[in-house]
Scaffold this motif. Structure first.
Motif, PDB file in Angstrom:
ATOM      1  N   ARG A  77      51.651  56.426  57.134  1.00 62.94           N
ATOM      2  CA  ARG A  77      51.715  57.526  56.176  1.00 62.94           C
ATOM      3  C   ARG A  77      53.019  58.311  56.266  1.00 62.94           C
ATOM      4  NH1 ARG A  77      46.723  56.868  54.689  1.00 62.94           N
ATOM      5  NH2 ARG A  77      44.820  57.299  55.802  1.00 62.94           N
ATOM      6  N   SER A  78      53.784  58.024  57.289  1.00 60.63           N
ATOM      7  CA  SER A  78      55.041  58.729  57.516  1.00 60.63           C
ATOM      8  C   SER A  78      56.055  57.719  58.044  1.00 60.63           C
ATOM      9  CB  SER A  78      54.800  59.835  58.539  1.00 60.63           C
ATOM     10  OG  SER A  78      55.989  60.513  58.831  1.00 60.63           O
ATOM     11  N   ILE A  79      57.296  57.868  57.616  1.00 62.30           N
ATOM     12  CA  ILE A  79      58.331  56.961  58.112  1.00 62.30           C
ATOM     13  C   ILE A  79      59.491  57.786  58.647  1.00 62.30           C
ATOM     14  CG2 ILE A  79      57.751  54.913  56.789  1.00 62.30           C
ATOM     15  CD1 ILE A  79      59.879  55.767  54.742  1.00 62.30           C
ATOM     16  N   PRO A  80      60.219  57.260  59.607  1.00 63.27           N
ATOM     17  CA  PRO A  80      60.040  55.958  60.237  1.00 63.27           C
ATOM     18  C   PRO A  80      58.810  55.911  61.149  1.00 63.27           C
ATOM     19  CG  PRO A  80      61.790  57.150  61.347  1.00 63.27           C
ATOM     20  CD  PRO A  80      61.369  57.986  60.175  1.00 63.27           C
ATOM     21  N   THR A  81      58.185  54.745  61.177  1.00 62.28           N
ATOM     22  CA  THR A  81      57.090  54.466  62.105  1.00 62.28           C
ATOM     23  C   THR A  81      57.397  53.156  62.805  1.00 62.28           C
ATOM     24  OG1 THR A  81      55.383  55.649  60.851  1.00 62.28           O
ATOM     25  CG2 THR A  81      54.636  53.880  62.294  1.00 62.28           C
ATOM     26  N   LEU A  82      57.302  53.176  64.120  1.00 60.74           N
ATOM     27  CA  LEU A  82      57.479  51.962  64.916  1.00 60.74           C
ATOM     28  C   LEU A  82      56.113  51.551  65.436  1.00 60.74           C
ATOM     29  CD1 LEU A  82      60.601  52.988  67.039  1.00 60.74           C
ATOM     30  CD2 LEU A  82      60.560  51.509  65.027  1.00 60.74           C
ATOM     31  N   ILE A  83      55.734  50.306  65.189  1.00 53.18           N
ATOM     32  CA  ILE A  83      54.465  49.789  65.695  1.00 53.18           C
ATOM     33  C   ILE A  83      54.753  48.546  66.534  1.00 53.18           C
ATOM     34  CG2 ILE A  83      52.171  48.879  65.156  1.00 53.18           C
ATOM     35  CD1 ILE A  83      52.197  50.442  62.568  1.00 53.18           C
ATOM     36  N   LEU A  84      54.197  48.541  67.739  1.00 52.80           N
ATOM     37  CA  LEU A  84      54.292  47.371  68.613  1.00 52.80           C
ATOM     38  C   LEU A  84      53.031  46.542  68.450  1.00 52.80           C
ATOM     39  CD1 LEU A  84      55.785  48.933  71.839  1.00 52.80           C
ATOM     40  CD2 LEU A  84      56.731  46.987  70.606  1.00 52.80           C
ATOM     41  N   ILE A  90      47.552  45.995  67.515  1.00 52.93           N
ATOM     42  CA  ILE A  90      48.493  47.100  67.689  1.00 52.93           C
ATOM     43  C   ILE A  90      48.428  47.534  69.148  1.00 52.93           C
ATOM     44  CG2 ILE A  90      48.988  49.503  67.114  1.00 52.93           C
ATOM     45  CD1 ILE A  90      47.984  48.878  64.266  1.00 52.93           C
ATOM     46  N   ILE A  91      49.574  47.542  69.805  1.00 50.98           N
ATOM     47  CA  ILE A  91      49.681  47.935  71.208  1.00 50.98           C
ATOM     48  C   ILE A  91      50.011  49.422  71.330  1.00 50.98           C
ATOM     49  CG2 ILE A  91      50.913  47.508  73.389  1.00 50.98           C
ATOM     50  CD1 ILE A  91      49.222  45.107  72.358  1.00 50.98           C
ATOM     51  N   ASP A  92      50.918  49.898  70.463  1.00 49.18           N
ATOM     52  CA  ASP A  92      51.333  51.305  70.504  1.00 49.18           C
ATOM     53  C   ASP A  92      52.040  51.659  69.205  1.00 49.18           C
ATOM     54  OD1 ASP A  92      51.663  53.861  71.511  1.00 49.18           O
ATOM     55  OD2 ASP A  92      52.889  53.267  73.223  1.00 49.18           O
ATOM     56  N   LYS A 109      57.570  51.254  78.389  1.00 52.97           N
ATOM     57  CA  LYS A 109      56.203  51.527  78.869  1.00 52.97           C
ATOM     58  C   LYS A 109      55.207  50.484  78.366  1.00 52.97           C
ATOM     59  CE  LYS A 109      54.135  54.541  75.461  1.00 52.97           C
ATOM     60  NZ  LYS A 109      53.265  55.645  75.222  1.00 52.97           N
ATOM     61  N   ASN A 110      55.591  49.708  77.349  1.00 50.17           N
ATOM     62  CA  ASN A 110      54.684  48.712  76.781  1.00 50.17           C
ATOM     63  C   ASN A 110      55.024  47.270  77.150  1.00 50.17           C
ATOM     64  OD1 ASN A 110      52.701  50.166  74.959  1.00 50.17           O
ATOM     65  ND2 ASN A 110      54.642  51.093  74.366  1.00 50.17           N
ATOM     66  N   ILE A 111      56.124  47.064  77.825  1.00 52.21           N
ATOM     67  CA  ILE A 111      56.507  45.704  78.240  1.00 52.21           C
ATOM     68  C   ILE A 111      55.708  45.331  79.476  1.00 52.21           C
ATOM     69  CG2 ILE A 111      58.353  44.298  79.207  1.00 52.21           C
ATOM     70  CD1 ILE A 111      60.311  45.787  77.409  1.00 52.21           C
ATOM     71  N   ARG A 112      55.064  44.177  79.399  1.00 52.96           N
ATOM     72  CA  ARG A 112      54.336  43.657  80.545  1.00 52.96           C
ATOM     73  C   ARG A 112      55.160  42.547  81.164  1.00 52.96           C
ATOM     74  NH1 ARG A 112      51.215  45.332  76.709  1.00 52.96           N
ATOM     75  NH2 ARG A 112      49.173  46.247  77.009  1.00 52.96           N
ATOM     76  N   ASN A 113      55.583  42.752  82.371  1.00 57.81           N
ATOM     77  CA  ASN A 113      56.434  41.748  83.027  1.00 57.81           C
ATOM     78  C   ASN A 113      55.649  40.590  83.551  1.00 57.81           C
ATOM     79  OD1 ASN A 113      58.812  43.101  82.498  1.00 57.81           O
ATOM     80  ND2 ASN A 113      58.577  44.395  84.292  1.00 57.81           N
TER      81      ASN A 113
END
Length: 113
Positions: A77-84, A90-92, A109-113
């Motif tokens: 509903r608002s931009i910019p929006t970043l979605i992982l 959807i992760i974040d 914070k969302n990268i899983r090594n």
């Protein structure tokens, strides 16, 4: 028109969106529009940090004006929006203009090594 700052950022649309987000690799989708000045800043930042994160995730962007169905389906509903995304899930989500450091922290914070 916003120039492509980095040819490695995938341009998403109705045809390739579903297939792209099915990936097992983390995918960062930038929801943007050509008339949105904060979106231009985010796109520039993504281009600047691409080399740092390209091994860990896929960078993509989706024009909300050209793809209203996908935009609506993901409640943007608002931009910019970043979605992982990862494996269609959807992760974040990060909404609004962010600094380079904020975007890097969001990714890290969302990268899983």
């Amino acid at each position: 028109m916003v120039p492509d700052m980095n040819n490695n950022i995938i341009v998403l649309n109705e045809e390739n969106f579903k297939k792209t987000i099915e990936n097992t690799k983390l995918i960062l989708v930038d929801f943007w529009a050509t008339w949105c000045n904060p979106c231009k800043s985010v796109l520039l930042i993504l281009s600047e940090i691409y080399d740092e994160f390209c091994e860990k995730l896929i960078f993509a962007k989706l024009n909300v004006d050209k793809n209203p169905k996908i935009t609506s389906q993901h409640n943007v509903r608002s931009i910019p929006t970043l979605i992982l995304f990862q494996n269609k899930k959807i992760i974040d989500i990060k909404i609004g203009l962010c600094t380079k450091e904020e975007i890097k922290l969001f990714i890290k914070k969302n990268i899983r090594n």
